[in-house]
Design a protein around this motif. Sequence first.
Motif, PDB file in Angstrom:
ATOM      1  N   VAL A 249       0.851  -1.194   0.000  1.00  0.00           N
ATOM      2  CA  VAL A 249       0.000   0.000   0.000  1.00  0.00           C
ATOM      3  C   VAL A 249       0.882   1.237   0.000  1.00  0.00           C
ATOM      4  O   VAL A 249       1.855   1.326   0.757  1.00  0.00           O
ATOM      5  CB  VAL A 249      -0.929   0.020   1.232  1.00  0.00           C
ATOM      6  N   GLU A 250       0.542   2.192  -0.851  1.00  0.00           N
ATOM      7  CA  GLU A 250       1.221   3.489  -0.893  1.00  0.00           C
ATOM      8  C   GLU A 250       0.170   4.586  -0.768  1.00  0.00           C
ATOM      9  O   GLU A 250      -0.806   4.607  -1.524  1.00  0.00           O
ATOM     10  CB  GLU A 250       2.003   3.663  -2.196  1.00  0.00           C
ATOM     11  N   VAL A 251       0.372   5.495   0.189  1.00  0.00           N
ATOM     12  CA  VAL A 251      -0.550   6.619   0.402  1.00  0.00           C
ATOM     13  C   VAL A 251       0.247   7.906   0.273  1.00  0.00           C
ATOM     14  O   VAL A 251       1.238   8.114   0.971  1.00  0.00           O
ATOM     15  CB  VAL A 251      -1.212   6.551   1.788  1.00  0.00           C
ATOM     16  N   THR A 252      -0.179   8.781  -0.656  1.00  0.00           N
ATOM     17  CA  THR A 252       0.518  10.049  -0.878  1.00  0.00           C
ATOM     18  C   THR A 252      -0.498  11.193  -0.910  1.00  0.00           C
ATOM     19  O   THR A 252      -1.666  11.002  -1.261  1.00  0.00           O
ATOM     20  CB  THR A 252       1.311  10.046  -2.196  1.00  0.00           C
ATOM     21  N   SER A 253      -0.030  12.387  -0.541  1.00  0.00           N
ATOM     22  CA  SER A 253      -0.871  13.573  -0.582  1.00  0.00           C
ATOM     23  C   SER A 253       0.011  14.811  -0.572  1.00  0.00           C
ATOM     24  O   SER A 253       1.108  14.798   0.003  1.00  0.00           O
ATOM     25  CB  SER A 253      -1.828  13.612   0.615  1.00  0.00           C
ATOM     26  N   ALA A 254      -0.471  15.870  -1.200  1.00  0.00           N
ATOM     27  CA  ALA A 254       0.252  17.152  -1.204  1.00  0.00           C
ATOM     28  C   ALA A 254      -0.286  18.047  -0.093  1.00  0.00           C
ATOM     29  O   ALA A 254      -0.571  19.223  -0.298  1.00  0.00           O
ATOM     30  CB  ALA A 254       0.117  17.833  -2.560  1.00  0.00           C
ATOM     31  N   ASN A 255      -0.438  17.488   1.105  1.00  0.00           N
ATOM     32  CA  ASN A 255      -1.058  18.199   2.221  1.00  0.00           C
ATOM     33  C   ASN A 255      -0.086  18.471   3.365  1.00  0.00           C
ATOM     34  O   ASN A 255      -0.509  18.644   4.511  1.00  0.00           O
ATOM     35  CB  ASN A 255      -2.269  17.413   2.734  1.00  0.00           C
ATOM     36  N   GLY A 256       1.192  18.518   3.078  1.00  0.00           N
ATOM     37  CA  GLY A 256       2.188  18.678   4.134  1.00  0.00           C
ATOM     38  C   GLY A 256       2.434  20.106   4.566  1.00  0.00           C
ATOM     39  O   GLY A 256       3.191  20.341   5.512  1.00  0.00           O
ATOM     40  N   THR A 257       1.801  21.080   3.912  1.00  0.00           N
ATOM     41  CA  THR A 257       1.988  22.494   4.248  1.00  0.00           C
ATOM     42  C   THR A 257       0.641  23.114   4.585  1.00  0.00           C
ATOM     43  O   THR A 257      -0.329  22.928   3.857  1.00  0.00           O
ATOM     44  CB  THR A 257       2.628  23.259   3.079  1.00  0.00           C
ATOM     45  N   SER A 258       0.584  23.856   5.688  1.00  0.00           N
ATOM     46  CA  SER A 258      -0.661  24.497   6.115  1.00  0.00           C
ATOM     47  C   SER A 258      -0.437  25.982   6.353  1.00  0.00           C
ATOM     48  O   SER A 258       0.599  26.382   6.908  1.00  0.00           O
ATOM     49  CB  SER A 258      -1.188  23.863   7.409  1.00  0.00           C
ATOM     50  N   ASN A 259      -1.410  26.784   5.927  1.00  0.00           N
ATOM     51  CA  ASN A 259      -1.377  28.222   6.193  1.00  0.00           C
ATOM     52  C   ASN A 259      -1.978  28.515   7.565  1.00  0.00           C
ATOM     53  O   ASN A 259      -2.643  27.667   8.162  1.00  0.00           O
ATOM     54  CB  ASN A 259      -2.145  28.981   5.110  1.00  0.00           C
TER      55      ASN A 259
END
Length: 274
Positions: free
Chosen positions: A145-155
């Motif tokens: 299983v591979e889980v990826t997201s471009a959610n590592g930066t928050s304002n």
Amino acid sequence: IGSVPSLTVFAFDENEKLVTSVTQHEVNLSRDYEVLMPVSDGNFTFTAWAGIDNKFTISTFTNGVTTKKDVMLKLNTSSNLAGNLSGTQIWQGESPVVFLPDPAEYGKLYKLTFVNLQEVTNRVQIIVEFDKATMKEYDPKELHVEVTSANGTSNIDGSMPLNEAAITYPSTPVYGENISTWNYTMMDLKTGYNNKLHIYYTGNKQEGETVFNGDLIASILLRAVDKGVNMDCENDFTVKFLIKDYCVECWTHFSCSVYVNDWLVHSYSTEIGI
């Protein structure tokens, strides 16, 4: 909320420019926990973040310059692989607008307002189970299983900048007789941030055979909204894939039912070449 490693509260003026900020460490957050913010003469909103620890890099903030749309934090990564967030919980929220008069005219004045902190971390458990009645040959240890997201930066305001690099979240699988389980702790899950889930099996082919490859949110989680799962209110998701073989003798045709928090949200069949 209870004990958190840190609490940061920002005060923004009516132009959404930073006036001041206060950071406290190792605090125990309850409904009546108070932070004194030294502001006056204007309309202000207060934005708070709780739970941030050394797994994140915090931005530098400048009074009169920083806005709510500036970056608050970045999840620490190495070669686009995120650190393990297991046990980490982050909260964010904002107060209503508060007016405070000029102390030179009205004297010292205190007002009480509230910040409703909402959790912005999520726990996602991925379960892949082989149906014993129809699957002739299988090895749960050959599932990946591979889980990826471009959610590592928050304002600061809780939004996330677009076009950030996708990061891979780590998890150590737990194997059973006919089942494999992966547990992930992730940052905020929102559509449009390359939220990918890839499940594949290498028991028959070295390069792997796809069980599922698609958008974790759009293809799975959002389908469960009208069945009792609301991503704005819930932070814990169990996603289960049940694999059945429709051609036991040839291993070329399987179906996969997808459940989110025990609700069946999707079912499909896939042809697999030999």
